[in-house]
Design an enzyme around this catalytic site. Structure first.
Site, PDB file in Angstrom:
ATOM      1  N   HIS A  89       0.841  -1.201   0.000  1.00  0.00           N
ATOM      2  CA  HIS A  89       0.000   0.000   0.000  1.00  0.00           C
ATOM      3  C   HIS A  89       0.879   1.254   0.000  1.00  0.00           C
ATOM      4  O   HIS A  89       0.631   2.208   0.743  1.00  0.00           O
ATOM      5  CB  HIS A  89      -0.941  -0.014   1.211  1.00  0.00           C
ATOM      6  CG  HIS A  89      -1.881  -1.176   1.191  1.00  0.00           C
ATOM      7  ND1 HIS A  89      -2.479  -1.710   2.305  1.00  0.00           N
ATOM      8  CD2 HIS A  89      -2.338  -1.919   0.145  1.00  0.00           C
ATOM      9  CE1 HIS A  89      -3.255  -2.722   1.958  1.00  0.00           C
ATOM     10  NE2 HIS A  89      -3.177  -2.872   0.646  1.00  0.00           N
TER      11      HIS A  89
HETATM   12  C1  LIG Z   1       0.221  -7.477  -4.932  1.00  0.00           C
HETATM   13  C2  LIG Z   1      -0.670  -6.340  -4.570  1.00  0.00           C
HETATM   14  C3  LIG Z   1      -1.866  -6.576  -3.880  1.00  0.00           C
HETATM   15  C4  LIG Z   1      -2.683  -5.504  -3.534  1.00  0.00           C
HETATM   16  N1  LIG Z   1      -3.919  -5.760  -2.985  1.00  0.00           N
HETATM   17  C5  LIG Z   1      -4.822  -4.748  -2.906  1.00  0.00           C
HETATM   18  C6  LIG Z   1      -6.192  -5.002  -2.670  1.00  0.00           C
HETATM   19  O1  LIG Z   1      -6.630  -6.148  -2.597  1.00  0.00           O
HETATM   20  N2  LIG Z   1      -7.039  -3.939  -2.579  1.00  0.00           N
HETATM   21  C7  LIG Z   1      -6.605  -2.652  -2.702  1.00  0.00           C
HETATM   22  O2  LIG Z   1      -7.401  -1.720  -2.546  1.00  0.00           O
HETATM   23  N3  LIG Z   1      -5.307  -2.385  -2.968  1.00  0.00           N
HETATM   24  C8  LIG Z   1      -4.430  -3.390  -3.126  1.00  0.00           C
HETATM   25  N4  LIG Z   1      -3.153  -3.131  -3.518  1.00  0.00           N
HETATM   26  C9  LIG Z   1      -2.730  -1.716  -3.651  1.00  0.00           C
HETATM   27  C10 LIG Z   1      -3.321  -1.000  -4.860  1.00  0.00           C
HETATM   28  O3  LIG Z   1      -3.390  -1.830  -5.985  1.00  0.00           O
HETATM   29  C11 LIG Z   1      -2.482   0.254  -5.141  1.00  0.00           C
HETATM   30  O4  LIG Z   1      -2.447   1.043  -3.960  1.00  0.00           O
HETATM   31  C12 LIG Z   1      -3.040   1.123  -6.242  1.00  0.00           C
HETATM   32  O5  LIG Z   1      -3.115   0.410  -7.445  1.00  0.00           O
HETATM   33  C13 LIG Z   1      -2.151   2.358  -6.424  1.00  0.00           C
HETATM   34  O6  LIG Z   1      -2.652   3.108  -7.501  1.00  0.00           O
HETATM   35  P1  LIG Z   1      -1.711   4.127  -8.269  1.00  0.00           P
HETATM   36  O7  LIG Z   1      -2.519   4.697  -9.378  1.00  0.00           O
HETATM   37  O8  LIG Z   1      -1.100   5.045  -7.280  1.00  0.00           O
HETATM   38  O9  LIG Z   1      -0.502   3.261  -8.849  1.00  0.00           O
HETATM   39  P2  LIG Z   1      -0.510   1.946  -9.734  1.00  0.00           P
HETATM   40  O10 LIG Z   1      -1.849   1.313  -9.750  1.00  0.00           O
HETATM   41  O11 LIG Z   1       0.659   1.157  -9.267  1.00  0.00           O
HETATM   42  O12 LIG Z   1      -0.240   2.495 -11.206  1.00  0.00           O
HETATM   43  C14 LIG Z   1       0.971   3.077 -11.619  1.00  0.00           C
HETATM   44  C15 LIG Z   1       1.197   2.684 -13.072  1.00  0.00           C
HETATM   45  O13 LIG Z   1       2.276   3.468 -13.579  1.00  0.00           O
HETATM   46  C16 LIG Z   1       3.103   2.622 -14.366  1.00  0.00           C
HETATM   47  N5  LIG Z   1       4.459   3.199 -14.393  1.00  0.00           N
HETATM   48  C17 LIG Z   1       5.316   3.344 -13.360  1.00  0.00           C
HETATM   49  N6  LIG Z   1       6.446   3.962 -13.779  1.00  0.00           N
HETATM   50  C18 LIG Z   1       6.294   4.192 -15.093  1.00  0.00           C
HETATM   51  C19 LIG Z   1       7.077   4.868 -16.074  1.00  0.00           C
HETATM   52  N7  LIG Z   1       8.269   5.423 -15.782  1.00  0.00           N
HETATM   53  N8  LIG Z   1       6.563   4.996 -17.336  1.00  0.00           N
HETATM   54  C20 LIG Z   1       5.333   4.498 -17.676  1.00  0.00           C
HETATM   55  N9  LIG Z   1       4.556   3.842 -16.771  1.00  0.00           N
HETATM   56  C21 LIG Z   1       5.021   3.706 -15.496  1.00  0.00           C
HETATM   57  C22 LIG Z   1       3.059   1.288 -13.675  1.00  0.00           C
HETATM   58  O14 LIG Z   1       3.465   0.260 -14.545  1.00  0.00           O
HETATM   59  C23 LIG Z   1       1.595   1.213 -13.230  1.00  0.00           C
HETATM   60  O15 LIG Z   1       0.787   0.598 -14.204  1.00  0.00           O
HETATM   61  C24 LIG Z   1      -2.294  -4.172  -3.861  1.00  0.00           C
HETATM   62  C25 LIG Z   1      -1.109  -3.934  -4.555  1.00  0.00           C
HETATM   63  C26 LIG Z   1      -0.304  -4.997  -4.920  1.00  0.00           C
HETATM   64  C27 LIG Z   1       0.952  -4.717  -5.690  1.00  0.00           C
END
Ligand SMILES: Cc1cc2nc3c(=O)[nH]c(=O)nc-3n(C[C@H](O)[C@H](O)[C@H](O)COP(=O)(O)OP(=O)(O)OC[C@H]3O[C@@H](n4cnc5c(N)ncnc54)[C@H](O)[C@@H]3O)c2cc1C
Length: 541
Positions: free
Chosen positions: A476
């Site tokens: 998280h």
């Molecule tokens: C294994 C796992 C289990 C989890 N379980 C849960 C759950 O059950 N329920 C829940 O609510 N949350 C869960 N989480 C947490 C939740 O998925 C994340 O907190 C949430 O997705 C974060 O959203 P975000 O948009 O900040 O980042 P992310 O969803 O991580 O998206 C960021 C995106 O940016 C891309 N990216 C990064 N750097 C670059 C770059 N330089 N160029 C281009 N693209 C890039 C990545 O590839 C990714 O697709 C889990 C996470 C993981 C990893």
């Protein structure tokens, strides 16, 4: 746009789930908005912006498409770890964890973490949102306003609660179905400690100090509802939206204090894309600070040391890394049948008075061993077992940091978690384990528990050693580009998600959250995407 001939080749092209994604853009192509990262926040933002046909949007994602059974079937979620669907970060050694390095994955590919996670739908506590509103000085981040976003996001399938739950929104949410007796027993055990039971983990319970419930999940007909599928997929093919996977953002292009585009790398070749309105970083709590630093936005001493020209001194970039620590405790199971999928169907929350009215602890159950390698060596888990997984938030003294190891966009950053650096967090960890032991050894779980495996002791020294070996992430990651008031020198963005000192550049992802919410972070990250869309639409029309 032409068919993505990326990683799956001809076989995958026959899939009914396959989308016609872009496989190139022209160098120097201009879009109104460039959203970097197609994860939980970026998908929501790009989908909302592209709803206006007059607005052009480029959505850039480093990973591949989401045509994968491991994305559709939430029971397969652990198979995503270590695959091309995750960034398999590893932390620096942590002296507070006996020098351990932790596996520290984040999602990669269309949907980001929302495509690989365990499918828990957890919206954050009233106290989380109200504390964000207070810290940024803007009631639009408060619980009352955020409830409106959740009503727009959700298509709630459980008992009606029109004040808190939405209907007709993109995300089909329901309470977990056919709850296995192991999870019912866990809820009975939690109730026996004095924790009250609620109909839903996201309704009134998120306004109380403690509670337990069957969990909610973003699963419909056995299929995971990802933010990308629910907000973007139906728009793929619209002339105003370009979704470009397998493309990594290396840095933001900046001139005279304004962002005008991004440098990206596709098939090893650098390209530029220009934004006439705004660039938004939605790269997650590890990816976003890395791109800011590579762009010359960060702590000036750190930038100089890395040989990166300083564009804007923003010392908070990469600091304040927050997360939940997970403390898996194992019981050997009796011969009673255990559930097959490894997803918990129940959850409980409680507080210890650190932040009155705000639960600090959350606990799930896994019907399998889910332990660190060091804990497994110390307490080998039997073949048939279940794991209670209490988790806790960190005090400020245990927050970590993300720094660059190299200016190469594909080199892993250096991540210091600092977990348990704050002595009060060690005390909280001991109390979290004590609560797991109370529930795990309760009369309610006796039909399932043959014997306690770990820590199987209440001696402080033994439990403390266990804790330092057992700690793992709950994935998280949050807080590394946190929001704050204009006079807050450690904040990276303001309440409108604008990067301090830079025009045309916003951050919209879990990195802006000043602290991790009470439980999982996908739904709160989607709210950040909704807020970003609301802000940009209001400012630019
Ligand atoms: C294994 C796992 C289990 C989890 N379980 C849960 C759950 O059950 N329920 C829940 O609510 N949350 C869960 N989480 C947490 C939740 O998925 C994340 O907190 C949430 O997705 C974060 O959203 P975000 O948009 O900040 O980042 P992310 O969803 O991580 O998206 C960021 C995106 O940016 C891309 N990216 C990064 N750097 C670059 C770059 N330089 N160029 C281009 N693209 C890039 C990545 O590839 C990714 O697709 C889990 C996470 C993981 C990893």
């Amino acid at each position: 746009m032409s068919s993505d001939s990326g990683q799956n080749g001809a076989t995958a092209a026959a899939s009914p789930h396959r989308l016609e994604l872009a496989d190139h853009i022209d160098d120097g192509a201009t879009f109104d908005y460039i959203v970097c990262g197609a994860g939980s926040s970026g998908s929501v933002l790009a989908g909302r912006l592209a709803a206006d046909p007059a607005v052009t949007v480029l959505l850039v994602e480093s990973g591949g498409d989401d045509d994968d059974e491991r994305v559709r079937d939430p029971d397969l979620w652990p198979a995503n770890l270590g695959s091309e669907r995750t960034w398999d970060h590893v932390t620096e050694e942590n002296t507070h964890l006996n020098g351990r390095r932790l596996a520290y994955a984040t999602g990669r590919g269309l949907g980001g973490g929302g495509a690989v996670n365990a499918g828990v739908w957890a919206r954050g506590h009233r106290s989380d949102w109200d504390s964000f509103a207070e810290q940024v000085g803007d009631p639009a981040w408060g619980y009352a306003h955020v409830l409106g976003h959740y009503r727009n996001i959700e298509d709630w399938q459980g008992a009606p609660d029109p004040e808190r739950r939405g209907s007709g929104g993109p995300m089909r949410i329901r309470p977990s179905q056919d709850v296995h007796p192991l999870f019912s027993a866990f809820l009975d055990g939690a109730e026996a400690t004095g924790i009250s039971r609620f109909d839903s983990a996201n309704g009134a319970m998120m306004e109380k100090d403690s509670g337990c419930a069957v969990r909610d999940e973003n699963i419909h007909d056995g299929v995971r509802q990802t933010p990308f599928r629910r907000y973007v997929a139906d728009r793929v093919g619209q002339p105003n939206l370009t979704v470009l996977p397998h493309t990594t953002v290396s840095r933001v292009l900046l001139r005279a204090g304004r962002a005008f585009g991004v440098e990206i790398v596709r098939e090893g070749k650098p390209l530029r894309a220009h934004a006439s309105q705004e660039v938004v970083l939605s790269l997650g709590a590890i990816g976003t600070p890395a791109v800011l630093i590579r762009s010359g936005i960060g702590d000036e001493a750190e930038l100089r040391a890395a040989g990166i020209p300083v564009v804007q001194h923003v010392p908070g970039v990469g600091r304040n890394l927050d997360d939940h620590i997970r403390l898996p405790c194992v019981w050997e199971a009796t011969d009673v049948p255990l559930p097959v999928p490894t997803r918990s169907q129940a959850v409980c929350f409680w507080e210890d008075g650190t932040r009155p009215g705000a639960p600090e602890f959350v606990m799930y159950v896994s019907p399998a061993p889910s332990v660190s390698p060091e804990s497994a060596a110390q307490y080998p888990p039997p073949e048939r077992c279940f794991t209670l997984m209490p988790a806790m938030r960190l005090r400020g003294g245990s927050r970590g940091r993300v720094r660059l190891a190299s200016t190469d966009p594909l080199t892993r950053p250096r991540i210091e978690t600092n977990f348990l650096a704050d002595p009060d967090d060690v005390r909280s960890a001991l109390s979290a384990v004590a609560m797991a032991r109370e529930i795990g050894n309760s009369a309610a779980l006796r039909p399932f528990a043959k014997r306690e495996v770990s820590p199987a002791s209440s001696a402080t020294d033994t439990v403390e050693l266990f804790v330092r070996n057992a700690v793992e992430t709950y994935w998280h990651q949050s807080g590394t580009a946190r929001m704050g008031r204009d006079d807050d020198t450690d904040a990276v963005v303001d309440a409108r998600l604008k990067v301090h000192g830079i025009d045309g550049l916003r951050v919209a992802d879990a990195s802006v959250l000043p602290h991790v919410t009470v439980a999982n972070t996908m739904a709160p990250s989607m709210v950040v995407g909704e807020r970003a869309a609301e802000i940009l639409t209001a400012e630019h029309g």
